[in-house]
Design a protein around this motif. Structure first.
Motif, mmCIF file in Angstrom:
data_model
loop_
_atom_site.group_PDB
_atom_site.id
_atom_site.type_symbol
_atom_site.label_atom_id
_atom_site.label_comp_id
_atom_site.label_asym_id
_atom_site.label_seq_id
_atom_site.Cartn_x
_atom_site.Cartn_y
_atom_site.Cartn_z
ATOM 1 N N MET A 1 14.919 -14.707 12.910
ATOM 2 C CA MET A 1 15.399 -16.063 12.735
ATOM 3 C C MET A 1 15.136 -16.484 11.298
ATOM 4 O O MET A 1 14.050 -16.313 10.770
ATOM 5 N N THR A 2 16.133 -17.041 10.674
ATOM 6 C CA THR A 2 15.963 -17.489 9.301
ATOM 7 C C THR A 2 15.442 -18.911 9.286
ATOM 8 O O THR A 2 15.816 -19.750 10.107
ATOM 9 N N GLN A 3 14.583 -19.142 8.324
ATOM 10 C CA GLN A 3 14.007 -20.481 8.179
ATOM 11 C C GLN A 3 14.902 -21.305 7.270
ATOM 12 O O GLN A 3 15.424 -20.813 6.271
ATOM 13 N N LEU A 4 15.074 -22.556 7.626
ATOM 14 C CA LEU A 4 15.888 -23.453 6.812
ATOM 15 C C LEU A 4 15.180 -23.748 5.496
ATOM 16 O O LEU A 4 13.961 -23.867 5.447
ATOM 17 N N THR A 5 15.957 -23.865 4.441
ATOM 18 C CA THR A 5 15.405 -24.322 3.170
ATOM 19 C C THR A 5 15.482 -25.843 3.156
ATOM 20 O O THR A 5 16.256 -26.433 3.925
ATOM 21 N N PRO A 6 14.709 -26.485 2.301
ATOM 22 C CA PRO A 6 14.756 -27.957 2.269
ATOM 23 C C PRO A 6 16.171 -28.516 2.102
ATOM 24 O O PRO A 6 16.509 -29.544 2.679
ATOM 25 N N GLU A 7 17.005 -27.830 1.352
ATOM 26 C CA GLU A 7 18.371 -28.302 1.099
ATOM 27 C C GLU A 7 19.256 -28.251 2.343
ATOM 28 O O GLU A 7 20.315 -28.859 2.376
ATOM 29 N N ASP A 8 18.824 -27.503 3.358
ATOM 30 C CA ASP A 8 19.626 -27.349 4.572
ATOM 31 C C ASP A 8 19.471 -28.511 5.556
ATOM 32 O O ASP A 8 20.237 -28.620 6.502
ATOM 33 N N TYR A 9 18.491 -29.364 5.340
ATOM 34 C CA TYR A 9 18.244 -30.476 6.251
ATOM 35 C C TYR A 9 19.132 -31.666 5.910
ATOM 36 O O TYR A 9 19.396 -31.955 4.748
ATOM 37 N N SER A 10 19.555 -32.377 6.936
ATOM 38 C CA SER A 10 20.314 -33.611 6.728
ATOM 39 C C SER A 10 19.334 -34.730 6.375
ATOM 40 O O SER A 10 18.120 -34.594 6.563
ATOM 41 N N ASP A 11 19.857 -35.845 5.885
ATOM 42 C CA ASP A 11 19.009 -36.996 5.589
ATOM 43 C C ASP A 11 18.245 -37.438 6.836
ATOM 44 O O ASP A 11 17.049 -37.732 6.767
ATOM 45 N N ASP A 12 18.928 -37.469 7.972
ATOM 46 C CA ASP A 12 18.261 -37.886 9.209
ATOM 47 C C ASP A 12 17.108 -36.944 9.560
ATOM 48 O O ASP A 12 16.046 -37.395 9.991
ATOM 49 N N GLU A 13 17.318 -35.655 9.390
ATOM 50 C CA GLU A 13 16.258 -34.683 9.683
ATOM 51 C C GLU A 13 15.094 -34.832 8.711
ATOM 52 O O GLU A 13 13.927 -34.745 9.110
ATOM 53 N N LEU A 14 15.412 -35.057 7.443
ATOM 54 C CA LEU A 14 14.357 -35.241 6.439
ATOM 55 C C LEU A 14 13.520 -36.480 6.752
ATOM 56 O O LEU A 14 12.293 -36.445 6.689
ATOM 57 N N LEU A 15 14.188 -37.556 7.107
ATOM 58 C CA LEU A 15 13.474 -38.797 7.404
ATOM 59 C C LEU A 15 12.709 -38.705 8.723
ATOM 60 O O LEU A 15 11.657 -39.326 8.868
ATOM 61 N N ALA A 16 13.208 -37.909 9.666
ATOM 62 C CA ALA A 16 12.522 -37.737 10.950
ATOM 63 C C ALA A 16 11.192 -37.001 10.784
ATOM 64 O O ALA A 16 10.320 -37.089 11.648
ATOM 65 N N MET A 17 11.024 -36.303 9.674
ATOM 66 C CA MET A 17 9.762 -35.610 9.394
ATOM 67 C C MET A 17 8.649 -36.589 9.020
ATOM 68 O O MET A 17 7.477 -36.228 9.023
ATOM 69 N N LEU A 18 9.043 -37.803 8.684
ATOM 70 C CA LEU A 18 8.079 -38.835 8.309
ATOM 71 C C LEU A 18 7.808 -39.732 9.502
ATOM 72 O O LEU A 18 8.708 -40.026 10.277
ATOM 73 N N ASN A 19 6.572 -40.185 9.626
ATOM 74 C CA ASN A 19 6.301 -41.139 10.702
ATOM 75 C C ASN A 19 6.731 -42.532 10.223
ATOM 76 O O ASN A 19 6.978 -42.733 9.027
ATOM 77 N N PRO A 20 6.860 -43.495 11.121
ATOM 78 C CA PRO A 20 7.345 -44.833 10.728
ATOM 79 C C PRO A 20 6.522 -45.481 9.612
ATOM 80 O O PRO A 20 7.091 -46.137 8.731
ATOM 81 N N ALA A 21 5.211 -45.289 9.627
ATOM 82 C CA ALA A 21 4.374 -45.875 8.572
ATOM 83 C C ALA A 21 4.669 -45.231 7.221
ATOM 84 O O ALA A 21 4.731 -45.917 6.200
ATOM 85 N N GLN A 22 4.868 -43.918 7.207
ATOM 86 C CA GLN A 22 5.196 -43.231 5.956
ATOM 87 C C GLN A 22 6.551 -43.688 5.433
ATOM 88 O O GLN A 22 6.717 -43.911 4.230
#
Length: 86
Positions: free
Chosen positions: A1-22
């Motif tokens: 399985m290939t791992q996604l690079t940071p550029e492969d994530y959508s904005d929604d996925e990138l923001l979902a990595m942060l908790n609401p406080a962050q």
């Protein structure tokens, strides 16, 4: 399985990595960082987000991820500002 690079994530996925406080803290910092210089405008935020996204490709994976999350947060803020104008 290939791992996604940071550029492969959508904005929604990138923001979902942060908790609401962050995410709230990032939004506050964006407002403080750019608002004082009058850059906290929709067009400027989109432009800065594009610059951060382009520059992320030149960074190591951890730095690229952080830059892309910042760019996603800038676009989110700009979208919210645009929605509030309409």
């Amino acid at each position: 399985m290939t791992q996604l690079t940071p550029e492969d994530y959508s904005d929604d996925e990138l923001l979902a990595m942060l908790n609401p406080a962050q995410l709230a803290e990032l939004d506050r910092q964006i407002g403080e960082m750019f608002g004082a210089e009058g850059v906290d405008r929709i067009e400027a935020l989109f432009a800065m987000a594009n610059v951060y996204s382009l520059r992320a490709a030149e960074r190591d994976e951890v730095s690229a991820l952080a830059m892309l999350q910042l760019a996603a947060a800038m676009r989110r803020r700009a979208d919210l500002m645009l929605a509030s104008k309409n």
